[in-house]
Design a protein around this motif. Sequence first.
Motif, PDB file in Angstrom:
ATOM      1  N   ALA A 296       0.782  -1.200  -0.041  1.00  0.00           N
ATOM      2  CA  ALA A 296      -0.005   0.007  -0.001  1.00  0.00           C
ATOM      3  C   ALA A 296       0.764   1.258  -0.236  1.00  0.00           C
ATOM      4  CB  ALA A 296      -0.919   0.255   1.166  1.00  0.00           C
ATOM      5  N   THR A 297       1.884   1.302   0.801  1.00  0.00           N
ATOM      6  CA  THR A 297       2.864   2.472   0.903  1.00  0.00           C
ATOM      7  C   THR A 297       4.205   1.916   0.858  1.00  0.00           C
ATOM      8  OG1 THR A 297       2.850   2.308   3.373  1.00  0.00           O
ATOM      9  CG2 THR A 297       1.188   3.888   2.123  1.00  0.00           C
ATOM     10  N   HIS A 298       5.044   2.583   0.196  1.00  0.00           N
ATOM     11  CA  HIS A 298       6.626   2.009   0.090  1.00  0.00           C
ATOM     12  C   HIS A 298       7.611   2.936   1.380  1.00  0.00           C
ATOM     13  CE1 HIS A 298       4.898   1.007  -3.558  1.00  0.00           C
ATOM     14  NE2 HIS A 298       5.588  -0.090  -3.560  1.00  0.00           N
ATOM     15  N   ASN A 299       7.333   2.006   2.537  1.00  0.00           N
ATOM     16  CA  ASN A 299       8.269   2.702   3.803  1.00  0.00           C
ATOM     17  C   ASN A 299       8.701   1.695   4.337  1.00  0.00           C
ATOM     18  OD1 ASN A 299       6.372   2.477   5.638  1.00  0.00           O
ATOM     19  ND2 ASN A 299       5.219   4.058   4.845  1.00  0.00           N
ATOM     20  N   ARG A 300       9.955   1.540   5.276  1.00  0.00           N
ATOM     21  CA  ARG A 300      10.208   0.431   6.008  1.00  0.00           C
ATOM     22  C   ARG A 300       9.381  -0.062   6.815  1.00  0.00           C
ATOM     23  NH1 ARG A 300      16.119   2.909   7.834  1.00  0.00           N
ATOM     24  NH2 ARG A 300      16.761   3.003   5.646  1.00  0.00           N
ATOM     25  N   ASP A 301       8.462   0.889   7.644  1.00  0.00           N
ATOM     26  CA  ASP A 301       7.406  -0.021   8.458  1.00  0.00           C
ATOM     27  C   ASP A 301       6.434  -0.842   7.842  1.00  0.00           C
ATOM     28  OD1 ASP A 301       8.604   1.465  10.738  1.00  0.00           O
ATOM     29  OD2 ASP A 301       7.381   3.149  10.700  1.00  0.00           O
ATOM     30  N   ASN A 302       6.032  -0.351   6.637  1.00  0.00           N
ATOM     31  CA  ASN A 302       5.227  -1.111   5.946  1.00  0.00           C
ATOM     32  C   ASN A 302       5.946  -2.529   5.467  1.00  0.00           C
ATOM     33  OD1 ASN A 302       2.348  -1.367   5.260  1.00  0.00           O
ATOM     34  ND2 ASN A 302       3.000  -0.940   3.217  1.00  0.00           N
ATOM     35  N   ALA A 303       6.970  -2.707   4.893  1.00  0.00           N
ATOM     36  CA  ALA A 303       7.787  -3.392   4.385  1.00  0.00           C
ATOM     37  C   ALA A 303       7.960  -4.470   5.700  1.00  0.00           C
ATOM     38  CB  ALA A 303       9.062  -3.136   3.752  1.00  0.00           C
ATOM     39  N   ARG A 304       8.152  -3.908   6.826  1.00  0.00           N
ATOM     40  CA  ARG A 304       8.500  -4.685   8.063  1.00  0.00           C
ATOM     41  C   ARG A 304       7.350  -5.520   8.399  1.00  0.00           C
ATOM     42  NH1 ARG A 304       6.926  -3.807  12.501  1.00  0.00           N
ATOM     43  NH2 ARG A 304       6.937  -1.927  12.493  1.00  0.00           N
ATOM     44  N   ARG A 305       5.900  -4.647   8.528  1.00  0.00           N
ATOM     45  CA  ARG A 305       4.726  -5.354   8.782  1.00  0.00           C
ATOM     46  C   ARG A 305       4.509  -6.425   7.788  1.00  0.00           C
ATOM     47  NH1 ARG A 305       3.393   0.169   9.854  1.00  0.00           N
ATOM     48  NH2 ARG A 305       2.556   0.491   7.860  1.00  0.00           N
ATOM     49  N   PHE A 306       4.902  -6.224   6.451  1.00  0.00           N
ATOM     50  CA  PHE A 306       4.519  -7.399   5.485  1.00  0.00           C
ATOM     51  C   PHE A 306       5.398  -8.419   5.977  1.00  0.00           C
ATOM     52  CE2 PHE A 306       4.936  -9.243   1.293  1.00  0.00           C
ATOM     53  CZ  PHE A 306       3.559 -10.067   1.316  1.00  0.00           C
ATOM     54  N   ALA A 307       6.622  -8.470   6.221  1.00  0.00           N
ATOM     55  CA  ALA A 307       7.745  -9.280   6.348  1.00  0.00           C
ATOM     56  C   ALA A 307       7.339 -10.271   7.617  1.00  0.00           C
ATOM     57  CB  ALA A 307       9.152  -8.942   6.601  1.00  0.00           C
ATOM     58  N   ASP A 308       6.675  -9.432   8.823  1.00  0.00           N
ATOM     59  CA  ASP A 308       6.219 -10.063   9.883  1.00  0.00           C
ATOM     60  C   ASP A 308       5.118 -10.972   9.549  1.00  0.00           C
ATOM     61  OD1 ASP A 308       8.342  -8.646  11.167  1.00  0.00           O
ATOM     62  OD2 ASP A 308       6.944  -7.213  12.208  1.00  0.00           O
ATOM     63  N   LEU A 309       4.167 -10.328   8.796  1.00  0.00           N
ATOM     64  CA  LEU A 309       2.982 -11.242   8.488  1.00  0.00           C
ATOM     65  C   LEU A 309       3.513 -12.934   7.823  1.00  0.00           C
ATOM     66  CD1 LEU A 309      -0.040 -11.873   7.992  1.00  0.00           C
ATOM     67  CD2 LEU A 309       0.347 -10.645   5.991  1.00  0.00           C
ATOM     68  N   LEU A 310       4.259 -12.545   6.898  1.00  0.00           N
ATOM     69  CA  LEU A 310       4.979 -13.662   5.948  1.00  0.00           C
ATOM     70  C   LEU A 310       5.572 -14.692   6.986  1.00  0.00           C
ATOM     71  CD1 LEU A 310       6.034 -12.044   2.841  1.00  0.00           C
ATOM     72  CD2 LEU A 310       3.877 -13.113   3.270  1.00  0.00           C
ATOM     73  N   SER A 311       6.307 -14.358   8.035  1.00  0.00           N
ATOM     74  CA  SER A 311       7.078 -15.016   8.671  1.00  0.00           C
ATOM     75  C   SER A 311       6.175 -15.811   9.747  1.00  0.00           C
ATOM     76  CB  SER A 311       7.949 -14.353   9.559  1.00  0.00           C
ATOM     77  OG  SER A 311       7.315 -13.541  10.702  1.00  0.00           O
ATOM     78  N   ARG A 312       4.974 -15.484  10.019  1.00  0.00           N
ATOM     79  CA  ARG A 312       3.906 -16.323  10.770  1.00  0.00           C
ATOM     80  C   ARG A 312       3.260 -17.286   9.902  1.00  0.00           C
ATOM     81  NH1 ARG A 312       2.876 -10.973  12.282  1.00  0.00           N
ATOM     82  NH2 ARG A 312       0.780 -10.821  11.544  1.00  0.00           N
ATOM     83  N   LEU A 313       3.274 -17.369   8.625  1.00  0.00           N
ATOM     84  CA  LEU A 313       2.535 -18.194   7.629  1.00  0.00           C
ATOM     85  C   LEU A 313       3.057 -19.192   7.334  1.00  0.00           C
ATOM     86  CD1 LEU A 313       1.024 -15.203   5.798  1.00  0.00           C
ATOM     87  CD2 LEU A 313      -0.229 -16.329   7.851  1.00  0.00           C
ATOM     88  N   PRO A 314       2.896 -20.442   7.704  1.00  0.00           N
ATOM     89  CA  PRO A 314       3.694 -21.909   7.268  1.00  0.00           C
ATOM     90  C   PRO A 314       3.498 -22.110   5.933  1.00  0.00           C
ATOM     91  CG  PRO A 314       1.899 -22.215   8.885  1.00  0.00           C
ATOM     92  CD  PRO A 314       1.895 -20.864   8.695  1.00  0.00           C
ATOM     93  N   GLU A 315       2.326 -21.827   5.433  1.00  0.00           N
ATOM     94  CA  GLU A 315       2.020 -22.186   3.797  1.00  0.00           C
ATOM     95  C   GLU A 315       2.937 -21.356   2.843  1.00  0.00           C
ATOM     96  OE1 GLU A 315       0.043 -20.184   6.184  1.00  0.00           O
ATOM     97  OE2 GLU A 315      -1.843 -20.637   5.436  1.00  0.00           O
ATOM     98  N   VAL A 316       3.686 -20.125   3.546  1.00  0.00           N
ATOM     99  CA  VAL A 316       4.387 -19.416   2.637  1.00  0.00           C
ATOM    100  C   VAL A 316       6.070 -20.077   2.822  1.00  0.00           C
ATOM    101  CG1 VAL A 316       5.832 -17.153   2.436  1.00  0.00           C
ATOM    102  CG2 VAL A 316       3.372 -17.216   3.036  1.00  0.00           C
ATOM    103  N   GLN A 317       6.317 -20.806   1.433  1.00  0.00           N
ATOM    104  CA  GLN A 317       7.512 -21.173   1.373  1.00  0.00           C
ATOM    105  C   GLN A 317       8.523 -20.514   0.886  1.00  0.00           C
ATOM    106  OE1 GLN A 317       7.466 -24.947   1.598  1.00  0.00           O
ATOM    107  NE2 GLN A 317       5.640 -24.083   2.821  1.00  0.00           N
ATOM    108  N   GLU A 318       8.431 -19.326   0.152  1.00  0.00           N
ATOM    109  CA  GLU A 318       9.419 -18.524  -0.316  1.00  0.00           C
ATOM    110  C   GLU A 318       8.818 -17.058  -0.299  1.00  0.00           C
ATOM    111  OE1 GLU A 318      11.649 -19.534  -3.893  1.00  0.00           O
ATOM    112  OE2 GLU A 318      11.516 -21.699  -3.409  1.00  0.00           O
ATOM    113  N   ALA A 319       9.719 -16.138  -0.026  1.00  0.00           N
ATOM    114  CA  ALA A 319       9.234 -14.907  -0.332  1.00  0.00           C
ATOM    115  C   ALA A 319      10.401 -13.770  -0.620  1.00  0.00           C
ATOM    116  CB  ALA A 319       8.523 -14.225   0.894  1.00  0.00           C
TER     117      ALA A 319
END
Length: 150
Positions: A72-95
């Motif tokens: 949605a926006t391109h800043n460090r906090d938003n990228a970090r929030r997205f990375a945090d989300l992915l790290s909690r999802l076991p179905e995500v194999q690669e990102a």
Amino acid sequence: MDQFDRKILSLLQDDARLTNNDLSERVNLSPSQCSRRRLRLEEEGYIRGYKAVLDREKMGFPLVNIISVTLATHNRDNARRFADLLSRLPEVQEAHALTGEMDYVVKVVTPDLKSLSEFVNGVLLPHESVQHVKTAIVLETLKENGGLPV
């Protein structure tokens, strides 16, 4: 790193269960030399770990999905929030963060189309960091888990 180290890495990449005796026979070094080299390669970070590769389909995840995500926006906090989300999802194999028109490409495994829909519509799209999602279902995998060219 010499030819023996490269051969050890190549062999372990193909079969991490090889013992030092197995390695020593294949590289023409003594078991103690192989053991020392293997330990050094682990300590120096060339070998990051050992793991079992599970059969995705037998484990109930026949669908492989490639999902492109734009934030949605391109800043460090938003990228970090997205990375945090992915790290909690076991179905995500690669990102992977990308250059170009999309920000991320994510490889996700799901048991079926309904689960994919729930993942996209119930997890990704509602997340505050995500603006746009584009999904592709893999029809055939030609190569997976390829080793590094040692």
